[in-house]
Design a protein around this motif. Structure first.
Motif, mmCIF file in Angstrom:
data_model
loop_
_atom_site.group_PDB
_atom_site.id
_atom_site.type_symbol
_atom_site.label_atom_id
_atom_site.label_comp_id
_atom_site.label_asym_id
_atom_site.label_seq_id
_atom_site.Cartn_x
_atom_site.Cartn_y
_atom_site.Cartn_z
ATOM 1 N N LEU A 128 -25.276 -18.596 28.223
ATOM 2 C CA LEU A 128 -24.241 -17.664 28.664
ATOM 3 C C LEU A 128 -23.198 -18.375 29.511
ATOM 4 N N PRO A 129 -21.908 -18.271 29.176
ATOM 5 C CA PRO A 129 -20.876 -18.865 30.023
ATOM 6 C C PRO A 129 -20.914 -18.269 31.427
ATOM 7 N N LEU A 130 -20.652 -19.097 32.418
ATOM 8 C CA LEU A 130 -20.683 -18.678 33.820
ATOM 9 C C LEU A 130 -19.255 -18.467 34.301
ATOM 10 N N VAL A 131 -18.976 -17.252 34.745
ATOM 11 C CA VAL A 131 -17.624 -16.852 35.120
ATOM 12 C C VAL A 131 -17.609 -16.431 36.580
ATOM 13 N N ALA A 132 -16.581 -16.843 37.303
ATOM 14 C CA ALA A 132 -16.456 -16.464 38.711
ATOM 15 C C ALA A 132 -15.011 -16.128 39.024
ATOM 16 N N THR A 133 -14.832 -15.235 39.984
ATOM 17 C CA THR A 133 -13.509 -14.902 40.515
ATOM 18 C C THR A 133 -13.528 -15.116 42.020
ATOM 19 N N VAL A 134 -12.556 -15.856 42.530
ATOM 20 C CA VAL A 134 -12.437 -16.088 43.970
ATOM 21 C C VAL A 134 -11.249 -15.302 44.514
ATOM 22 N N HIS A 135 -11.173 -15.201 45.839
ATOM 23 C CA HIS A 135 -10.068 -14.512 46.540
ATOM 24 C C HIS A 135 -9.938 -13.066 46.078
ATOM 25 N N TYR A 136 -11.094 -12.392 46.005
ATOM 26 C CA TYR A 136 -11.113 -10.989 45.607
ATOM 27 C C TYR A 136 -10.808 -10.116 46.818
ATOM 28 N N GLY A 137 -9.848 -9.233 46.681
ATOM 29 C CA GLY A 137 -9.491 -8.331 47.767
ATOM 30 C C GLY A 137 -8.891 -9.057 48.954
ATOM 31 N N THR A 138 -8.647 -8.308 50.003
ATOM 32 C CA THR A 138 -8.079 -8.863 51.236
ATOM 33 C C THR A 138 -9.147 -8.893 52.315
ATOM 34 N N ASP A 139 -9.491 -10.101 52.774
ATOM 35 C CA ASP A 139 -10.532 -10.265 53.811
ATOM 36 C C ASP A 139 -11.828 -9.575 53.391
ATOM 37 N N TYR A 140 -12.130 -9.613 52.114
ATOM 38 C CA TYR A 140 -13.297 -8.901 51.571
ATOM 39 C C TYR A 140 -14.591 -9.559 52.037
ATOM 40 N N ASP A 141 -15.442 -8.781 52.705
ATOM 41 C CA ASP A 141 -16.677 -9.277 53.298
ATOM 42 C C ASP A 141 -17.843 -9.172 52.325
ATOM 43 N N ASN A 142 -17.722 -9.809 51.173
ATOM 44 C CA ASN A 142 -18.843 -9.729 50.248
ATOM 45 C C ASN A 142 -18.688 -10.672 49.073
ATOM 46 N N ALA A 143 -19.793 -10.790 48.327
ATOM 47 C CA ALA A 143 -19.837 -11.458 47.038
ATOM 48 C C ALA A 143 -20.839 -10.672 46.207
ATOM 49 N N PHE A 144 -20.607 -10.576 44.899
ATOM 50 C CA PHE A 144 -21.530 -9.811 44.072
ATOM 51 C C PHE A 144 -21.505 -10.279 42.627
ATOM 52 N N TRP A 145 -22.590 -9.982 41.938
ATOM 53 C CA TRP A 145 -22.705 -10.167 40.490
ATOM 54 C C TRP A 145 -22.443 -8.809 39.859
ATOM 55 N N ASP A 146 -21.460 -8.727 38.970
ATOM 56 C CA ASP A 146 -21.111 -7.416 38.418
ATOM 57 C C ASP A 146 -21.680 -7.210 37.019
ATOM 58 N N GLY A 147 -22.596 -8.067 36.628
ATOM 59 C CA GLY A 147 -23.231 -7.933 35.331
ATOM 60 C C GLY A 147 -22.651 -8.844 34.281
ATOM 61 N N THR A 148 -21.427 -9.331 34.528
ATOM 62 C CA THR A 148 -20.802 -10.284 33.615
ATOM 63 C C THR A 148 -20.291 -11.515 34.348
ATOM 64 N N GLN A 149 -20.092 -11.410 35.661
ATOM 65 C CA GLN A 149 -19.506 -12.524 36.383
ATOM 66 C C GLN A 149 -19.784 -12.430 37.874
ATOM 67 N N MET A 150 -19.495 -13.533 38.569
ATOM 68 C CA MET A 150 -19.548 -13.584 40.025
ATOM 69 C C MET A 150 -18.193 -13.200 40.599
ATOM 70 N N VAL A 151 -18.224 -12.530 41.754
ATOM 71 C CA VAL A 151 -17.006 -12.158 42.471
ATOM 72 C C VAL A 151 -17.175 -12.553 43.930
ATOM 73 N N PHE A 152 -16.186 -13.257 44.496
ATOM 74 C CA PHE A 152 -16.275 -13.747 45.862
ATOM 75 C C PHE A 152 -15.105 -13.262 46.709
ATOM 76 N N GLY A 153 -15.415 -12.732 47.893
ATOM 77 C CA GLY A 153 -14.391 -12.443 48.881
ATOM 78 C C GLY A 153 -14.214 -13.619 49.818
ATOM 79 N N ASP A 154 -13.148 -13.571 50.609
ATOM 80 C CA ASP A 154 -12.836 -14.649 51.544
ATOM 81 C C ASP A 154 -13.407 -14.417 52.931
ATOM 82 N N GLY A 155 -14.028 -13.235 53.166
ATOM 83 C CA GLY A 155 -14.526 -12.921 54.494
ATOM 84 C C GLY A 155 -13.402 -12.542 55.432
#
Length: 484
Positions: A128-155
């Protein structure tokens, strides 16, 4: 194998709730926003390629081979549309963005652990290809797996730093993907706590494998790199000593138990999935230290065998303990040092192995289609118009930290634009339609709850299925109308 809807993120909702109540308006605002995002994620496992809140369809990727991972990192540019702009693909050189580099390297280290230790080619075992998104939201205090990819906030930069900083957090979130394709553990109560614990286990194993650390040399901390200077704590969780990771005026005191005598019965955080995970976490730590050597070898293999064997989605602690004991016996023999160490580790946390009660396919993947579009149901002629004195309770839970944020408002006291938006929303079935669109789990993400007496509304919606306008309304309401 299917699972009940839920969601997950690396910062548990109880930590974010503590920040909300910290008395610091900026921290509260940012934590509330993170809770809003995560609370909605906690209601459905992602298998779709589109979501009404702005997920764009992602072209299908060719499965990789055993020679290496297939990584793609995107930049959300502080928006919430996924996956965002592609900024680095497999084999391309690093960019100047540290978060992109950290995400790319973390995806690679996670793939390497699963391949080297368990001959598993990516999360699904099929490249399975590994997909990630960085700089999600504004000062987003979290990271999560949404079932298809990784999502990272900047804190927020005050309590939490960027979520790509922590390799074990990346490994943790991607392990939710492995669970999705194997046991499919329901994200609720003990099975949900096992879901979180399995992610913590393999998250620390990614870090230990990358560093070449033996079990006795590792720190056994989850998210140690996330806490900003000045926070009174060492990490979000400690597998070696659950309940000791932090004691901070803004975060509160680490609530994780290390023994069944202190199991926490709660309706928050999907039944305390981020809290009670401390119990199986402690069992794995004690097993690894007792056996010595590399924890990803005998201990990790036993946990992996249990996860990919005859396990049911509603597996509880006692059943999982029995599965790990059976796995140790099958691999090392009855009465072996490994089998005895497994039994001792579970006894140490007050769990007595039970007989396996469920069944499930070892490597069966979850199924699902595209998320239905937001129905945008028009007002019903029978729906009562909310009066100015109508009270609406909004709640956000979930997230990697497990914190909760909530606020009750009177419609007539809101800014005119928000009051009108709420009246329109409550007179339709739009929220119910969005909730129905959550056909899968969103590990470690936020979920929103909305409750109103007249008209009668009591619904919980995962963040990934929210449309931008509804999510923004919920966030503004939780923040008290402040703008981010």
């Amino acid at each position: 194998m299917t699972t009940s809807p839920a969601c997950c993120s690396i910062v548990p909702p109880y930590l974010l709730r503590a920040l909300v109540a910290s008395g610091d308006p900026l921290l509260a605002e940012r934590a509330e926003a993170a809770l809003v995002y995560d609370e909605t994620l906690r209601r459905g496992r992602v298998t779709a390629e589109a979501r009404p809140g702005g997920r764009t369809a992602r072209p299908s990727a060719t499965p990789g081979d055993a020679s290496g991972p297939q990584r793609t990192v995107h930049d959300a540019e502080h928006g919430t549309t996924l996956p965002g702009t592609t900024v680095r693909s497999e084999g391309e050189p690093p960019t100047a963005d540290e978060a992109v580099t950290q995400a790319y390297d973390g995806l690679g280290a996670t793939w390497q652990l699963w391949m080297d230790a368990y001959a598993r080619n990516s999360l699904d075992g099929k490249g399975l290809p590994l997909v990630a998104t960085v700089h999600y939201g504004t000062d987003y205090d979290n990271a999560f797996w949404d079932g298809t990819q990784m999502v990272f906030g900047d804190g927020d930069g005050v309590v939490f730093l960027g979520f790509t900083r922590s390799l074990d957090v990346i490994g943790h979130e991607l392990a939710h993907g492995v669970t999705q394709y194997t046991a499919g553990l329901n994200y609720q109560d003990q099975s949900g706590a096992l879901n979180e614990s399995v992610s913590d286990v393999f998250g620390v194993l990614v870090k230990q494998h990358s560093l070449g650390q033996a079990a006795t040399d590792a720190d056994w901390l989850i998210g140690a790199e996330l806490l900003a200077p000045g926070v009174q704590g060492v990490a979000l969780r400690s597998m070696a000593a659950p309940g000791t990771a932090y004691d901070d005026p803004r975060l509160g005191t680490d609530p994780q138990p290390a023994h069944m005598d202190h199991y926490v019965d709660t309706a928050d955080d999907n039944g305390g999935v981020h809290i009670n995970s401390g119990i199986p976490n402690k069992a794995f730590h004690d097993l690894a230290v007792a056996l010595g050597g590399n924890a990803w070898e005998a201990p990790g293999r036993i946990w992996y065998d249990a996860l990919t064997g005859d396990i049911a989605a509603d597996c509880d602690f006692a059943t999982f303990a029995a599965l790990t004991l059976a796995a140790a016996t099958a691999r090392h023999g009855e009465g072996s040092r490994e089998a005895e160490a497994v039994a001792t580790a579970w006894a140490g946390v007050g769990v007595t192995p039970a007989g396996t009660t469920g069944s499930g396919s070892g490597d069966g993947s979850t199924t699902g289609g595209s998320t239905p579009a937001d129905p945008g149901t028009p007002p019903s002629p029978d729906a009562p118009a909310p009066a100015p004195g109508t009270e609406v309770a909004v709640r956000r839970t979930g997230g990697f930290a497990g914190r909760t944020r909530e606020r009750t408002v009177v419609l007539g006291e809101l800014p005119e634009e928000d009051g009108a938006a709420w009246r329109s929303l409550l007179q339709t079935d739009r929220l119910q339609g969005l909730a129905a669109a959550a056909d899968r789990d969103y590990p470690d993400a936020y979920c929103y709850g909305v409750r109103c007496a007249v008209p009668e509304v009591d619904v919980t919606v995962p963040e990934p299925v929210l449309t931008d306008d509804v999510r923004d309304l919920l966030e503004r309401t939780l923040r008290g109308g402040d703008t981010a």
